[in-house]
Scaffold this motif. Structure first.
Motif, PDB file in Angstrom:
ATOM      1  N   VAL A 110      -4.353   7.723 -11.682  1.00  0.00           N
ATOM      2  CA  VAL A 110      -3.959   7.157 -10.401  1.00  0.00           C
ATOM      3  C   VAL A 110      -2.611   6.467 -10.552  1.00  0.00           C
ATOM      4  O   VAL A 110      -1.697   6.669  -9.760  1.00  0.00           O
ATOM      5  N   PHE A 111      -2.478   5.634 -11.580  1.00  0.00           N
ATOM      6  CA  PHE A 111      -1.244   4.909 -11.863  1.00  0.00           C
ATOM      7  C   PHE A 111      -0.679   5.426 -13.186  1.00  0.00           C
ATOM      8  O   PHE A 111      -1.422   5.623 -14.145  1.00  0.00           O
ATOM      9  N   THR A 112       0.640   5.631 -13.238  1.00  0.00           N
ATOM     10  CA  THR A 112       1.250   6.114 -14.472  1.00  0.00           C
ATOM     11  C   THR A 112       1.063   5.075 -15.578  1.00  0.00           C
ATOM     12  O   THR A 112       0.935   3.875 -15.299  1.00  0.00           O
ATOM     13  N   PRO A 113       1.034   5.508 -16.840  1.00  0.00           N
ATOM     14  CA  PRO A 113       0.866   4.560 -17.948  1.00  0.00           C
ATOM     15  C   PRO A 113       1.931   3.454 -17.970  1.00  0.00           C
ATOM     16  O   PRO A 113       1.608   2.297 -18.242  1.00  0.00           O
ATOM     17  N   ASP A 114       3.188   3.792 -17.636  1.00  0.00           N
ATOM     18  CA  ASP A 114       4.227   2.758 -17.637  1.00  0.00           C
ATOM     19  C   ASP A 114       4.008   1.752 -16.511  1.00  0.00           C
ATOM     20  O   ASP A 114       4.276   0.558 -16.669  1.00  0.00           O
ATOM     21  N   LEU A 115       3.463   2.179 -15.369  1.00  0.00           N
ATOM     22  CA  LEU A 115       3.144   1.242 -14.292  1.00  0.00           C
ATOM     23  C   LEU A 115       1.992   0.331 -14.702  1.00  0.00           C
ATOM     24  O   LEU A 115       2.015  -0.872 -14.425  1.00  0.00           O
ATOM     25  N   LYS A 116       0.994   0.876 -15.386  1.00  0.00           N
ATOM     26  CA  LYS A 116      -0.121   0.048 -15.861  1.00  0.00           C
ATOM     27  C   LYS A 116       0.382  -1.054 -16.793  1.00  0.00           C
ATOM     28  O   LYS A 116       0.005  -2.224 -16.649  1.00  0.00           O
ATOM     29  N   LYS A 117       1.244  -0.702 -17.732  1.00  0.00           N
ATOM     30  CA  LYS A 117       1.806  -1.697 -18.660  1.00  0.00           C
ATOM     31  C   LYS A 117       2.637  -2.726 -17.913  1.00  0.00           C
ATOM     32  O   LYS A 117       2.584  -3.919 -18.207  1.00  0.00           O
TER      33      LYS A 117
ATOM     34  N   MET B 163       3.962   5.807  -9.203  1.00  0.00           N
ATOM     35  CA  MET B 163       5.008   5.604 -10.208  1.00  0.00           C
ATOM     36  C   MET B 163       5.433   4.136 -10.302  1.00  0.00           C
ATOM     37  O   MET B 163       5.167   3.333  -9.408  1.00  0.00           O
ATOM     38  N   ILE B 164       6.131   3.812 -11.373  1.00  0.00           N
ATOM     39  CA  ILE B 164       6.554   2.453 -11.677  1.00  0.00           C
ATOM     40  C   ILE B 164       7.483   1.863 -10.618  1.00  0.00           C
ATOM     41  O   ILE B 164       7.509   0.646 -10.425  1.00  0.00           O
ATOM     42  N   ASP B 165       8.234   2.692  -9.902  1.00  0.00           N
ATOM     43  CA  ASP B 165       9.149   2.161  -8.890  1.00  0.00           C
ATOM     44  C   ASP B 165       8.408   1.361  -7.819  1.00  0.00           C
ATOM     45  O   ASP B 165       8.942   0.383  -7.288  1.00  0.00           O
ATOM     46  N   LYS B 166       7.172   1.732  -7.516  1.00  0.00           N
ATOM     47  CA  LYS B 166       6.387   0.969  -6.534  1.00  0.00           C
ATOM     48  C   LYS B 166       6.006  -0.408  -7.078  1.00  0.00           C
ATOM     49  O   LYS B 166       5.963  -1.389  -6.338  1.00  0.00           O
ATOM     50  N   GLY B 167       5.753  -0.504  -8.371  1.00  0.00           N
ATOM     51  CA  GLY B 167       5.478  -1.796  -8.990  1.00  0.00           C
ATOM     52  C   GLY B 167       6.712  -2.681  -8.985  1.00  0.00           C
ATOM     53  O   GLY B 167       6.629  -3.886  -8.728  1.00  0.00           O
ATOM     54  N   ARG B 168       7.861  -2.105  -9.261  1.00  0.00           N
ATOM     55  CA  ARG B 168       9.123  -2.868  -9.232  1.00  0.00           C
ATOM     56  C   ARG B 168       9.424  -3.364  -7.828  1.00  0.00           C
ATOM     57  O   ARG B 168       9.874  -4.485  -7.633  1.00  0.00           O
TER      58      ARG B 168
ATOM     59  N   ALA C 140       0.856  -1.185   0.000  1.00  0.00           N
ATOM     60  CA  ALA C 140       0.000   0.000   0.000  1.00  0.00           C
ATOM     61  C   ALA C 140       0.893   1.236   0.000  1.00  0.00           C
ATOM     62  O   ALA C 140       1.855   1.303   0.759  1.00  0.00           O
ATOM     63  N   THR C 141       0.567   2.174  -0.867  1.00  0.00           N
ATOM     64  CA  THR C 141       1.385   3.379  -0.970  1.00  0.00           C
ATOM     65  C   THR C 141       0.523   4.587  -1.279  1.00  0.00           C
ATOM     66  O   THR C 141      -0.544   4.460  -1.877  1.00  0.00           O
ATOM     67  N   GLY C 142       0.989   5.732  -0.857  1.00  0.00           N
ATOM     68  CA  GLY C 142       0.334   6.990  -1.164  1.00  0.00           C
ATOM     69  C   GLY C 142       1.310   7.906  -1.871  1.00  0.00           C
ATOM     70  O   GLY C 142       2.521   7.713  -1.807  1.00  0.00           O
ATOM     71  N   SER C 143       0.776   8.882  -2.564  1.00  0.00           N
ATOM     72  CA  SER C 143       1.614   9.799  -3.328  1.00  0.00           C
ATOM     73  C   SER C 143       0.891  11.131  -3.506  1.00  0.00           C
ATOM     74  O   SER C 143      -0.335  11.167  -3.585  1.00  0.00           O
ATOM     75  N   ALA C 144       1.678  12.197  -3.599  1.00  0.00           N
ATOM     76  CA  ALA C 144       1.092  13.509  -3.874  1.00  0.00           C
ATOM     77  C   ALA C 144       0.631  13.613  -5.320  1.00  0.00           C
ATOM     78  O   ALA C 144      -0.163  14.480  -5.663  1.00  0.00           O
TER      79      ALA C 144
END
Length: 120
Positions: free
Chosen positions: A60-67, A16-21, A8-12
């Motif tokens: 909510v999620f960046t396009p690169d994170l979605k992919k 970003m993709i780093d959370k997925g990694r 679980a993460t929050g962001s202003a």
């Protein structure tokens, strides 16, 4: 038969993709069988809920994170979507947990069509 490993993460801003990694690293390192990652994102957390995305220009999620989530088969769950399911449960609405879990098993953004009254 599956286990969910949840980050679980929050962001202003957007998540970003780093959370997925990071989530994928934990899933890969876990010794759990049938482990599936779920990234719960509270994007734009400093904004009131009614002003938060998704909008045409903000996600909510960046396009690169979605992919990345689709490619690596982990789920992206917006806190608004999670809140809707929790509220349904607290209101004692019928909740098909098997359908909720099935929604969490798919890769990419999770959007429950219901989860209550037989449809998730």
């Amino acid at each position: 038969g599956s286990v969910f490993l949840i980050e679980a993460t929050g962001s202003a801003g957007s998540i970003m993709i780093d959370k997925g990694r990071q989530l994928m690293h934990w899933v890969a390192d876990s010794e759990l069988e049938n482990c599936h990652g779920v990234l719960v994102g509270n994007a734009f957390s400093k904004e009131p809920p009614e002003n938060r995305p998704p909008t045409l220009n903000h996600h909510v999620f960046t396009p690169d994170l979605k992919k990345y989530g689709e490619k690596h088969h982990f789920s992206l769950l917006d806190t608004g979507e999670l809140f809707r399911i929790v509220c349904a449960k607290l209101a004692k609405q019928p909740l098909r947990i098997d359908l909720v879990c099935a929604g969490l098993m798919k890769g990419g953004v999770v959007a429950f069509t219901g989860g209550t009254k037989g449809d998730a």
